[in-house]
Structure formats: C-alpha cells, structure tokens
Design a protein around this motif. Structure first.
Motif, PDB file in Angstrom:
ATOM      1  N   SER A  57     -72.343   3.159 -16.212  1.00 17.79           N
ATOM      2  CA  SER A  57     -73.174   2.182 -16.915  1.00 17.79           C
ATOM      3  C   SER A  57     -72.368   1.467 -17.994  1.00 17.79           C
ATOM      4  N   LEU A  58     -71.628   2.220 -18.794  1.00 19.22           N
ATOM      5  CA  LEU A  58     -70.789   1.620 -19.838  1.00 19.22           C
ATOM      6  C   LEU A  58     -69.669   0.777 -19.228  1.00 19.22           C
ATOM      7  N   SER A  59     -69.066   1.273 -18.172  1.00 20.33           N
ATOM      8  CA  SER A  59     -68.008   0.521 -17.493  1.00 20.33           C
ATOM      9  C   SER A  59     -68.546  -0.816 -16.988  1.00 20.33           C
ATOM     10  N   TYR A  60     -69.705  -0.780 -16.379  1.00 22.72           N
ATOM     11  CA  TYR A  60     -70.346  -1.996 -15.863  1.00 22.72           C
ATOM     12  C   TYR A  60     -70.585  -2.992 -16.997  1.00 22.72           C
ATOM     13  N   ASP A  61     -71.133  -2.517 -18.105  1.00 23.24           N
ATOM     14  CA  ASP A  61     -71.418  -3.391 -19.254  1.00 23.24           C
ATOM     15  C   ASP A  61     -70.145  -3.993 -19.849  1.00 23.24           C
ATOM     16  N   ILE A  62     -69.087  -3.203 -19.947  1.00 20.89           N
ATOM     17  CA  ILE A  62     -67.816  -3.690 -20.500  1.00 20.89           C
ATOM     18  C   ILE A  62     -67.222  -4.768 -19.600  1.00 20.89           C
ATOM     19  N   VAL A  63     -67.213  -4.523 -18.312  1.00 23.24           N
ATOM     20  CA  VAL A  63     -66.666  -5.508 -17.364  1.00 23.24           C
ATOM     21  C   VAL A  63     -67.487  -6.799 -17.418  1.00 23.24           C
ATOM     22  N   LYS A  64     -68.820  -6.696 -17.441  1.00 18.45           N
ATOM     23  CA  LYS A  64     -69.695  -7.873 -17.520  1.00 18.45           C
ATOM     24  C   LYS A  64     -69.462  -8.639 -18.819  1.00 18.45           C
TER      25      LYS A  64
END
Length: 91
Positions: A57-64
C-alpha cells in the motif's frame, strides 16, 4: 528464482523519459480472489499480529505520488511480476 530488470526509455532532449523496473519470481502466484486487494492498506495474508499489511500500500502510494504506476501480473502456480514505471524529470 527472482529476476530483476530495468528499462530506460528516453524522450527528446530536455523532455525527460521514463524508467521501468520489474521484479519477477517463479513462486506460487497470487490467487485471483486476493489480487485486487493487495494494494489496500492493512490487507495481509499473514495471521493476526504477524503483518501490518502496509508494504504494498505504501509502495503504491509513493510510486503514484511521483507520477508513476505500480502493476502486478500473476498466474497461479507459475509466477508473479511487479512492475514500477516512473517518469524521469526533464534535464
């Protein structure tokens, strides 16, 4: 076996470009029933108290937040591939 690869895609001079990073394994894959949930905060397949469910979830948010995409491709019993696609700043 884990395979990591990267691809740089340049654009015209001064317009940036993009980079794609791919991580693939030959593990059991992700079941279709949970594939759509893996980027949700606090989702975990671990027993209660053994996982926070925040990593993807955090990885997804950082990439976005950086204007990119994080995708998953999986086939049960064969492989899973996570792909990060990020735009590069113009130089």
């Amino acid at each position: 076996m884990v395979t990591v690869s990267s691809t740089y895609s340049p654009l015209a001079r001064g317009q940036g470009g993009s980079i794609e990073i791919s991580v693939k394994d030959n593990g059991p894959g992700i079941p279709e029933a949970i594939k759509e949930k893996i980027f949700q905060p606090f989702f975990t397949t671990k027993p209660t108290g053994q996982g926070t469910g925040l990593g993807l979830s955090l990885s997804y948010d950082i990439v976005k937040a950086h204007g990119g995409e994080l995708k998953v491709e999986t086939v049960e019993g064969q492989f899973t591939r996570f792909t990060v696609h990020l735009p590069l700043l113009a130089s």
